[in-house]
Design a protein around this motif. Structure first.
Motif, PDB file in Angstrom:
ATOM      1  N   MET A 260      37.936  92.076  30.980  1.00  0.00           N
ATOM      2  CA  MET A 260      39.586  91.448  30.924  1.00  0.00           C
ATOM      3  C   MET A 260      39.807  90.387  31.685  1.00  0.00           C
ATOM      4  N   SER A 261      39.239  90.400  33.136  1.00  0.00           N
ATOM      5  CA  SER A 261      39.451  89.348  34.039  1.00  0.00           C
ATOM      6  C   SER A 261      39.172  88.349  33.597  1.00  0.00           C
ATOM      7  N   SER A 262      37.902  88.155  32.941  1.00  0.00           N
ATOM      8  CA  SER A 262      37.156  87.009  32.455  1.00  0.00           C
ATOM      9  C   SER A 262      38.143  86.490  31.234  1.00  0.00           C
ATOM     10  N   MET A 263      38.605  87.445  30.589  1.00  0.00           N
ATOM     11  CA  MET A 263      39.485  86.960  29.384  1.00  0.00           C
ATOM     12  C   MET A 263      40.800  86.371  29.831  1.00  0.00           C
ATOM     13  N   LEU A 264      41.151  86.320  30.762  1.00  0.00           N
ATOM     14  CA  LEU A 264      42.391  86.114  31.345  1.00  0.00           C
ATOM     15  C   LEU A 264      42.095  84.505  31.773  1.00  0.00           C
ATOM     16  N   ILE A 265      40.950  84.088  32.311  1.00  0.00           N
ATOM     17  CA  ILE A 265      40.607  82.819  32.551  1.00  0.00           C
ATOM     18  C   ILE A 265      40.824  82.080  31.267  1.00  0.00           C
ATOM     19  N   TYR A 266      40.320  82.361  30.193  1.00  0.00           N
ATOM     20  CA  TYR A 266      40.292  81.805  28.795  1.00  0.00           C
ATOM     21  C   TYR A 266      41.884  81.738  28.115  1.00  0.00           C
ATOM     22  N   LEU A 267      42.519  82.819  28.463  1.00  0.00           N
ATOM     23  CA  LEU A 267      43.940  82.804  28.144  1.00  0.00           C
ATOM     24  C   LEU A 267      44.654  82.018  28.401  1.00  0.00           C
ATOM     25  N   LEU A 268      44.342  81.683  29.998  1.00  0.00           N
ATOM     26  CA  LEU A 268      45.113  80.504  30.776  1.00  0.00           C
ATOM     27  C   LEU A 268      44.796  79.200  30.060  1.00  0.00           C
ATOM     28  N   MET A 269      43.437  78.879  29.677  1.00  0.00           N
ATOM     29  CA  MET A 269      43.142  77.811  29.113  1.00  0.00           C
ATOM     30  C   MET A 269      43.839  77.480  27.955  1.00  0.00           C
ATOM     31  N   ALA A 270      43.873  78.637  26.931  1.00  0.00           N
ATOM     32  CA  ALA A 270      44.446  78.545  25.806  1.00  0.00           C
ATOM     33  C   ALA A 270      46.089  78.079  25.953  1.00  0.00           C
ATOM     34  N   ILE A 271      46.473  78.905  26.845  1.00  0.00           N
ATOM     35  CA  ILE A 271      47.949  78.323  27.202  1.00  0.00           C
ATOM     36  C   ILE A 271      48.182  76.974  27.575  1.00  0.00           C
ATOM     37  N   VAL A 272      47.288  76.450  28.379  1.00  0.00           N
ATOM     38  CA  VAL A 272      47.558  75.010  29.110  1.00  0.00           C
ATOM     39  C   VAL A 272      47.279  74.171  27.499  1.00  0.00           C
ATOM     40  N   LEU A 273      46.240  74.480  26.787  1.00  0.00           N
ATOM     41  CA  LEU A 273      46.067  73.586  25.857  1.00  0.00           C
ATOM     42  C   LEU A 273      47.095  73.482  24.988  1.00  0.00           C
ATOM     43  N   VAL A 274      47.789  74.458  24.520  1.00  0.00           N
ATOM     44  CA  VAL A 274      48.988  74.555  23.728  1.00  0.00           C
ATOM     45  C   VAL A 274      50.151  73.814  24.449  1.00  0.00           C
ATOM     46  N   ALA A 275      50.336  73.923  25.598  1.00  0.00           N
ATOM     47  CA  ALA A 275      51.550  73.374  26.309  1.00  0.00           C
ATOM     48  C   ALA A 275      51.138  71.854  26.750  1.00  0.00           C
ATOM     49  N   ARG A 276      49.989  71.544  27.211  1.00  0.00           N
ATOM     50  CA  ARG A 276      49.942  70.201  27.663  1.00  0.00           C
ATOM     51  C   ARG A 276      48.290  69.917  27.508  1.00  0.00           C
ATOM     52  N   PRO A 277      47.883  69.519  26.336  1.00  0.00           N
ATOM     53  CA  PRO A 277      46.489  69.187  25.782  1.00  0.00           C
ATOM     54  C   PRO A 277      45.814  68.525  26.577  1.00  0.00           C
ATOM     55  N   GLU A 278      46.370  67.710  27.568  1.00  0.00           N
ATOM     56  CA  GLU A 278      45.546  66.734  28.403  1.00  0.00           C
ATOM     57  C   GLU A 278      45.213  67.369  29.781  1.00  0.00           C
ATOM     58  N   GLY A 279      45.619  68.625  29.830  1.00  0.00           N
ATOM     59  CA  GLY A 279      45.524  69.238  31.189  1.00  0.00           C
ATOM     60  C   GLY A 279      46.775  69.043  31.887  1.00  0.00           C
ATOM     61  N   LEU A 280      46.599  69.938  32.997  1.00  0.00           N
ATOM     62  CA  LEU A 280      48.073  69.977  34.130  1.00  0.00           C
ATOM     63  C   LEU A 280      47.979  68.656  34.605  1.00  0.00           C
ATOM     64  N   PHE A 281      46.915  67.963  35.260  1.00  0.00           N
ATOM     65  CA  PHE A 281      46.948  66.695  35.880  1.00  0.00           C
ATOM     66  C   PHE A 281      45.956  65.648  35.258  1.00  0.00           C
ATOM     67  N   PRO A 282      46.490  65.030  34.236  1.00  0.00           N
ATOM     68  CA  PRO A 282      45.418  64.242  33.443  1.00  0.00           C
ATOM     69  C   PRO A 282      45.251  62.842  34.432  1.00  0.00           C
ATOM     70  N   ALA A 283      44.086  62.349  34.314  1.00  0.00           N
ATOM     71  CA  ALA A 283      43.566  61.228  35.159  1.00  0.00           C
ATOM     72  C   ALA A 283      44.496  60.148  35.351  1.00  0.00           C
ATOM     73  N   ASN A 284      44.982  59.874  33.967  1.00  0.00           N
ATOM     74  CA  ASN A 284      46.120  58.845  34.073  1.00  0.00           C
ATOM     75  C   ASN A 284      47.280  58.990  34.812  1.00  0.00           C
ATOM     76  N   ARG A 285      47.663  60.229  35.310  1.00  0.00           N
ATOM     77  CA  ARG A 285      48.578  60.388  36.083  1.00  0.00           C
ATOM     78  C   ARG A 285      48.498  60.884  37.428  1.00  0.00           C
ATOM     79  N   ARG A 286      47.146  60.643  37.959  1.00  0.00           N
ATOM     80  CA  ARG A 286      46.726  61.004  39.019  1.00  0.00           C
ATOM     81  C   ARG A 286      47.303  60.121  40.215  1.00  0.00           C
TER      82      ARG A 286
END
Length: 286
Positions: A260-286
């Motif tokens: 379940m702790s490993s599943m939490l990592i992929y759950l976080l990734m799924a949430i990020v992909l839904v909310a911000r498909p380019e990731g939290l800090f896209p390279a063009n906004r560095r």
């Protein structure tokens, strides 16, 4: 250590647009070279230098022989070619070092524990890994964001073809950074993890999760995402067993908690992909 793996991978993926599944193989080779160098010399520093030299040499060789033919190919060709490299290197280490796992000792000057606060001892070696990760993060930030050499690196993320037309050749720099990141992670992993064939695949998956969450091509994103994933995984393994024991048997809770702790990592990734498909800090906004 997860950041060290993800930093080189996100540069290659984000800037050169190459999906390199063989990045974990360089991590594995770095661990084997460090263990072999340490066993032959008895010196941790010799093992570290051996790992860096071997991984950088292999990385440059791969770039010259394989990746230069893949830059203009689609991602499917890159995946198939680099997956073949995984199989090749896994069998190569079995031929050279055998199927038996290797174990590297922690050097004497980094052994022992230190109290980070009263009553809380922490291994000195793991503190050294944290220091190395912070030093590499600072170096990459200064290199990319604060130097003249960093300007063509950032430009390559936007338009590699135009950069080449202007006469700039930064291919070997990318290769060096990508090999160095894998080599560092592999070299310092030996005293913590078992050095064995195929050890790079699991870390590679985690590294891809880091760059997806942080933003492809973003060093800052890789750094923050690696810390987030490390905290989520560690806290999950620490506290989930006790929480699950409230509703499950002790044996079932101990078995289910790591999964379940490993599943939490992929759950976080799924949430990020839904909310911000380019990731939290896209390279063009560095």
């Amino acid at each position: 250590m997860l950041f060290l793996m993800a930093a080189g991978l996100t540069l290659i993926f984000g800037i050169m647009n190459v999906i390199n599944l063989a990045h974990g193989s360089l991590y594995m080779l770095g661990a084997y070279a460090a263990a072999a160098g340490f066993a032959a010399s008895g010196s941790f520093l010799v093992g570290l230098i051996t790992a860096l030299a071997a991984s950088v040499a292999v990385g440059v060789g791969l770039e010259l022989a394989v990746f230069r033919t893949l830059y203009r190919r689609d991602h499917l060709d890159q995946v198939l070619a680099t997956f073949g490299l995984i199989l090749f290197f896994n069998e190569l280490v079995r031929i050279v070092w055998g199927s038996t796992a290797l174990y590297a000792r922690i050097p004497s000057f980094l052994s022992g524990r230190i109290e980070i606060r009263p009553g809380t001892p922490y291994p000195v070696y793991r503190l050294a890994i944290i220091a190395i990760g912070l030093a590499v993060a600072l170096f990459l930030y200064l290199l990319i964001a604060r130097t003249r050499l960093g300007m063509p690196i950032r430009a390559g993320a936007s338009n590699r073809v135009m950069l080449g037309a202007l006469g700039v050749n930064i291919t070997l720099l990318y290769t060096f950074v990508f090999a160095l990141g894998a080599a560092l992670a592999g070299a310092i992993a030996g005293p913590i993890f078992t050095v064995e064939s195929g050890m790079g695949e699991g870390v590679l998956i985690s590294a891809f999760v880091v760059i997806v969450i942080g933003g492809i091509g973003s060093i800052r994103g890789a750094f923050i995402a690696a810390i987030m994933i490390g905290l989520i995984d560690t806290l999950g393994r620490a506290f989930l067993p006790n929480l699950l024991r409230q509703v499950l048997s002790s044996a079932a809770a101990s078995t289910a908690a790591p999964a379940m702790s490993s599943m939490l990592i992929y759950l976080l990734m799924a949430i990020v992909l839904v909310a911000r498909p380019e990731g939290l800090f896209p390279a063009n906004r560095r």
